[in-house]
Design a protein around this motif. Structure first.
Motif, PDB file in Angstrom:
ATOM      1  N   ASP A  43       7.215   1.140   4.552  1.00 57.71           N
ATOM      2  CA  ASP A  43       8.411   1.683   3.699  1.00 57.71           C
ATOM      3  C   ASP A  43       7.347   2.737   2.887  1.00 57.71           C
ATOM      4  N   THR A  44       7.535   3.812   3.216  1.00 57.19           N
ATOM      5  CA  THR A  44       6.747   4.958   2.584  1.00 57.19           C
ATOM      6  C   THR A  44       7.322   5.131   1.179  1.00 57.19           C
ATOM      7  N   GLY A  45       8.710   4.944   0.859  1.00 54.93           N
ATOM      8  CA  GLY A  45       9.069   5.110  -0.451  1.00 54.93           C
ATOM      9  C   GLY A  45       8.415   3.940  -1.244  1.00 54.93           C
ATOM     10  N   ALA A  71       5.541   5.551   8.600  1.00 52.82           N
ATOM     11  CA  ALA A  71       6.893   5.085   8.690  1.00 52.82           C
ATOM     12  C   ALA A  71       6.984   4.792  10.218  1.00 52.82           C
ATOM     13  N   ARG A  72       6.282   5.318  11.195  1.00 54.91           N
ATOM     14  CA  ARG A  72       6.484   4.823  12.392  1.00 54.91           C
ATOM     15  C   ARG A  72       5.771   3.737  12.417  1.00 54.91           C
ATOM     16  N   LEU A  73       4.811   3.209  11.732  1.00 52.25           N
ATOM     17  CA  LEU A  73       4.059   1.987  11.778  1.00 52.25           C
ATOM     18  C   LEU A  73       4.787   0.703  11.145  1.00 52.25           C
ATOM     19  N   PHE A  91       4.937   2.420  -5.163  1.00 49.34           N
ATOM     20  CA  PHE A  91       5.025   1.435  -6.191  1.00 49.34           C
ATOM     21  C   PHE A  91       4.073   0.256  -5.824  1.00 49.34           C
ATOM     22  N   THR A  92       3.536   0.218  -4.536  1.00 48.81           N
ATOM     23  CA  THR A  92       2.585  -1.008  -4.408  1.00 48.81           C
ATOM     24  C   THR A  92       1.219  -0.452  -4.765  1.00 48.81           C
ATOM     25  N   LEU A  93       0.764   0.749  -4.491  1.00 51.58           N
ATOM     26  CA  LEU A  93      -0.484   1.257  -4.820  1.00 51.58           C
ATOM     27  C   LEU A  93      -0.488   1.328  -6.373  1.00 51.58           C
ATOM     28  N   ARG A  94       0.278   1.864  -7.179  1.00 54.34           N
ATOM     29  CA  ARG A  94       0.558   1.687  -8.556  1.00 54.34           C
ATOM     30  C   ARG A  94       0.471   0.339  -9.020  1.00 54.34           C
ATOM     31  N   THR A  95       0.938  -0.719  -8.463  1.00 52.22           N
ATOM     32  CA  THR A  95       0.766  -1.875  -9.048  1.00 52.22           C
ATOM     33  C   THR A  95      -0.453  -2.655  -8.873  1.00 52.22           C
ATOM     34  N   CYS A  96      -0.963  -2.304  -7.624  1.00 55.89           N
ATOM     35  CA  CYS A  96      -2.366  -2.806  -7.401  1.00 55.89           C
ATOM     36  C   CYS A  96      -3.633  -1.938  -8.410  1.00 55.89           C
ATOM     37  N   PHE A  97      -3.300  -0.795  -8.741  1.00 60.13           N
ATOM     38  CA  PHE A  97      -4.198   0.002  -9.533  1.00 60.13           C
ATOM     39  C   PHE A  97      -3.924  -0.762 -11.052  1.00 60.13           C
ATOM     40  N   ALA A  98      -2.744  -0.990 -11.182  1.00 57.86           N
ATOM     41  CA  ALA A  98      -2.493  -1.733 -12.687  1.00 57.86           C
ATOM     42  C   ALA A  98      -3.096  -2.995 -13.064  1.00 57.86           C
ATOM     43  N   ALA A  99      -3.018  -3.711 -11.764  1.00 55.89           N
ATOM     44  CA  ALA A  99      -3.657  -5.026 -11.681  1.00 55.89           C
ATOM     45  C   ALA A  99      -5.306  -4.982 -12.039  1.00 55.89           C
ATOM     46  N   CYS A 100      -5.663  -3.927 -11.151  1.00 60.15           N
ATOM     47  CA  CYS A 100      -7.210  -3.823 -11.549  1.00 60.15           C
ATOM     48  C   CYS A 100      -7.633  -3.373 -12.935  1.00 60.15           C
ATOM     49  N   LEU A 101      -6.735  -2.629 -13.494  1.00 62.56           N
ATOM     50  CA  LEU A 101      -6.817  -1.979 -14.979  1.00 62.56           C
ATOM     51  C   LEU A 101      -7.092  -3.303 -15.952  1.00 62.56           C
ATOM     52  N   ALA A 102      -5.740  -4.064 -15.734  1.00 61.67           N
ATOM     53  CA  ALA A 102      -5.511  -5.325 -16.331  1.00 61.67           C
ATOM     54  C   ALA A 102      -6.834  -6.171 -16.201  1.00 61.67           C
ATOM     55  N   LEU A 103      -7.417  -6.449 -15.068  1.00 63.82           N
ATOM     56  CA  LEU A 103      -8.468  -7.278 -14.843  1.00 63.82           C
ATOM     57  C   LEU A 103      -9.724  -6.776 -15.843  1.00 63.82           C
ATOM     58  N   LEU A 104      -9.871  -5.497 -15.595  1.00 68.68           N
ATOM     59  CA  LEU A 104     -10.809  -4.879 -16.537  1.00 68.68           C
ATOM     60  C   LEU A 104     -10.773  -4.870 -17.763  1.00 68.68           C
ATOM     61  N   ALA A 105      -9.375  -4.777 -18.385  1.00 70.15           N
ATOM     62  CA  ALA A 105      -9.212  -4.699 -19.707  1.00 70.15           C
ATOM     63  C   ALA A 105      -9.229  -6.275 -20.146  1.00 70.15           C
ATOM     64  N   HIS A 114       4.571  -3.014   3.645  1.00 67.55           N
ATOM     65  CA  HIS A 114       5.237  -2.982   5.184  1.00 67.55           C
ATOM     66  C   HIS A 114       6.281  -4.020   5.272  1.00 67.55           C
ATOM     67  N   ARG A 115       7.421  -3.361   6.013  1.00 69.35           N
ATOM     68  CA  ARG A 115       8.685  -4.265   6.295  1.00 69.35           C
ATOM     69  C   ARG A 115       8.568  -5.625   6.721  1.00 69.35           C
ATOM     70  N   ARG A 116       7.546  -5.784   7.554  1.00 67.84           N
ATOM     71  CA  ARG A 116       7.403  -7.192   8.294  1.00 67.84           C
ATOM     72  C   ARG A 116       6.724  -8.164   7.486  1.00 67.84           C
ATOM     73  N   THR A 117       5.623  -7.822   6.559  1.00 70.24           N
ATOM     74  CA  THR A 117       4.926  -8.544   5.544  1.00 70.24           C
ATOM     75  C   THR A 117       5.168  -8.323   4.056  1.00 70.24           C
ATOM     76  N   MET A 118       6.460  -7.649   3.741  1.00 67.87           N
ATOM     77  CA  MET A 118       6.710  -7.380   2.588  1.00 67.87           C
ATOM     78  C   MET A 118       6.914  -8.648   1.538  1.00 67.87           C
ATOM     79  N   LEU A 119       7.557  -9.732   2.125  1.00 67.17           N
ATOM     80  CA  LEU A 119       7.976 -11.036   1.512  1.00 67.17           C
ATOM     81  C   LEU A 119       6.448 -11.924   1.814  1.00 67.17           C
TER      82      LEU A 119
END
Length: 649
Positions: free
Chosen positions: A13-15, A8-10, A19-33, A434-439
């Motif tokens: 957005d820890t909340g 958070a200090r860096l 979500f972003t880790l879950r999304t990237c994991f789902a993308a890897c799973l979809a690629l494999l499927a 990250h708040r600066r690179t999110m968009l």
């Protein structure tokens, strides 16, 4: 040790990180499927996951549904284009440009995930026709492959999201609506007791209502009950806006303390978490006591009706809300037309260039452009976001080149290619949180996947892959240039168009004999346009109050016009009074050029009606005061006749 505070200090957005880790994991799973299913472009399934991902279940369900519907529609159109044209490039490009333009038009008129589905339909057709344009005999198999690829990504995103995503909390939005209702009731109480609320306090309330209106799109997603809840809250917001407009235009000397006490009791009950049903008696009595002040009585009756409508979906009940007032949303016809011309023109120009030159990477350029020129056309400042997209796609292209030339040459099977690509996908989770690179960070993953075909043998040389990567990155660059040069669009331009539409409709009301018959429609639409005006004013960095006060003046004058139109329909109206009303309407219609004459006509008519013992003078004098205070707003918008030209209500 908990790493979240350090992240958070860096600036993370820890909340959002979960979500972003879950999304990237789902993308890897979809690629494999998708690879396991033998689909031609398995990486596109992973791209679909990123496009479908939402942080809450209800939004995920609705977005996935409209993503699927849009893909089906676009795929069908792509097949028809290929079959009708026989695979000839020029007719295909003409048809594709027309279809993408129509989808951009629809996407800019609609709202929420329905709009998203319309935009998806545009570039889904491009996915079918662009990458295999010379083989119409294979179009059905190609379309089936593209459709199955997208559906694999949608299903994967749904499964992972439903397992791990939290459900959207309804209480937050409903609670905010309750708090704003309490605030407006207390402001009404204050005025009726002799203390006028400050203008800035009322502006702040209006801004919060505008923010709440914006939050209703995701709140209403995912179920019929959520939609009914969102609709009832929108009806309440509309009633609160009407009350605020009356507050701003009410006479300085108005004192109706018995009404104020009843409204204060209603506010106290709401603040004590009482059910909505408990405030209805106070509102009913307040409306009866305000009978000598028609504008005030009307504002209270609208609050009462909105409370009744809210009862149908509050306190856990599921019966349909009873909507007594229409909920009509603003539609940007001018922006939709411009988006259609921009998208169709770019697709036609680039498509013709591709057909003439035969550039192999041109298909990817066209595909990327079709996505960006449609999806981002609905943003308030599309050129601003395109700069961030360009950076994200450039990083993704570099990552794709590194994967292709530094990592993949060591693979001995296609499965290893798929597995080696996954770490590059997972890297996207950090900038997305990250708040600066999110968009724009999601476009890192999109470009990476678009350029990464996990198939053996590996094809192409270094120079060819670099040129292909440049073609992909050129899409956001060309789209950025288009948004800056072809109908340049930003929040300030949209604000000017919206203000012009509001004034144009007011002028139409003055000249339409049937205006009183559509009073409810006009009022509901203007309520929402006023909220949009407030939000656009904030996004454009306008000085606080300049545009909001002008919109409130249009509303006050419009209400007076509607009442005058209703009076003209009375059979026993004196000829001299009818003549004075028609004169006032003509002067109001010309208020952009001569606001002073409109103010004078309203004041003179109010005095005439006062002598006749009519109840209308209060609303006419309120309109006169508002118009006099905001004459510059009317004159500024009147100087832009092109802003609202051709814009239906």
């Amino acid at each position: 040790m908990n790493p979240l505070p350090a992240l958070a200090r860096l600036g993370f957005d820890t909340g959002r990180l979960g979500f972003t880790l879950r999304t990237c994991f789902a993308a890897c799973l979809a690629l494999l499927a998708a690879w396991a299913l033998g689909l031609e472009h398995p990486q596109w399934s992973a791209m679909t996951v990123f496009a479908s991902a939402q942080p809450a279940r209800n939004m995920l369900l609705e977005k996935a549904f409209f993503r699927g519907v849009g893909t089906l529609a676009g795929t069908a159109v792509g097949v028809v284009l290929m079959l009708l044209s026989g695979g000839l490039p020029l007719p295909v490009m003409l048809g594709l440009a027309l279809w993408v333009g129509l989808c951009a038009f629809a996407g800019n008129l609609l709202r929420g995930f329905v709009s998203y589905g319309a935009l998806i339909a545009g570039f889904s057709a491009a996915m079918v026709v662009l990458l295999d344009i010379g083989h119409p005999d294979h179009v059905l198999l190609l379309a089936a492959d593209r459709l199955l690829t997208v559906l694999t990504g949608i299903v994967t995103a749904l499964v992972v999201g439903l397992l791990f995503a939290p459900k959207e909390g309804e209480d937050a939005v409903a609670g905010e609506a309750r708090q704003l209702a309490i605030r407006v009731l207390r402001q009404l109480t204050s005025l009726l007791s002799g203390t006028r609320p400050g203008a800035e306090e009322q502006r702040q309330t209006l801004r919060q209502l505008a923010l709440l209106d914006e939050a209703l799109e995701p709140h209403g997603a995912g179920s019929l009950r959520s939609r009914r809840s969102a609709r009832s809250i929108r009806s309440l917001i509309s009633a609160l806006v009407s009350a605020l407009v009356w507050l701003r235009t009410a006479p300085e000397t108005l004192r109706v303390e018995p009404v104020g006490k009843l409204l204060e009791q209603a506010a106290d009950a709401l603040e004590g978490a009482a059910p909505v049903t408990e405030i209805l008696p106070q509102l009913e009595q307040a409306a009866d006591l305000a009978s000598e002040h028609p504008p005030l009585r009307d504002a209270i009756l609208r609050l009462e009706a909105a409370a009744k409508e809210r009862i149908g979906v509050s306190d856990g009940e599921v019966r349909p809300a009873r909507i007594e007032h229409p909920v009509i949303l603003h539609r940007d016809w001018v922006g939709a037309r411009q988006a259609a011309l921009r998208a169709g023109g770019i697709m036609l120009g680039l498509g013709t260039l591709w057909v003439v030159t035969g550039w192999q990477a041109g298909a990817l350029l066209l595909l990327g452009t079709s996505v960006m020129v449609t999806l981002f056309s609905t943003w308030e400042n599309p050129a601003l976001i395109m700069r961030k997209v360009l950076v994200g796609q450039a990083c993704g292209a570099l990552a794709a080149l590194a994967c292709r030339w530094l990592v993949w040459p060591h693979a001995t099977s296609e499965l290893e290619l798929v597995l080696m690509l996954m770490p590059f996908i997972m890297l996207g989770a950090l900038p997305m949180a990250h708040r600066r690179t999110m968009l724009g960070s999601i476009d890192y993953c999109m470009a990476l996947l678009l350029l990464s075909q996990p198939a053996l043998p590996l094809k192409g040389d270094l120079a060819g892959t670099v040129f292909t990567a440049l073609a992909v990155v050129s899409a956001p660059l060309l789209t950025l240039i288009a948004f800056r040069t072809i109908f340049p669009t930003d929040a300030r331009q949209r604000l000017q168009v919206l203000a012009g539409m509001m004034l144009r409709e007011l002028q139409d009301l003055c000249s339409a004999p049937e205006a009183a018959l559509r009073a409810a429609t006009w009022r509901a639409r203007l309520n929402h346009r006023l909220l949009r005006l407030v939000r656009l004013s904030q996004q454009a960095g306008e000085r606080a109050g300049t545009q909001e006060d002008g919109g409130i003046a249009v509303f006050a004058v419009g209400m007076a016009v509607l009442r005058l139109r209703a009076m003209l329909a009375e059979t026993d109206l004196a000829p001299a009074t009818a003549h004075a009303i028609r004169l006032a309407l003509a002067r109001i219609a010309n208020a952009a050029e001569q606001p002073g004459r409109a103010v004078q006509a309203l004041d003179e008519l109010a005095s005439r009606l006062d002598e006749a013992g009519r109840g209308e003078p209060e609303s006419l004098r309120a309109a006169s005061r508002a118009l006099a205070a905001q004459a510059s707003f009317f004159q500024d918008q009147g100087g832009r006749p092109d802003a609202a030209a051709g814009a239906p209500g």
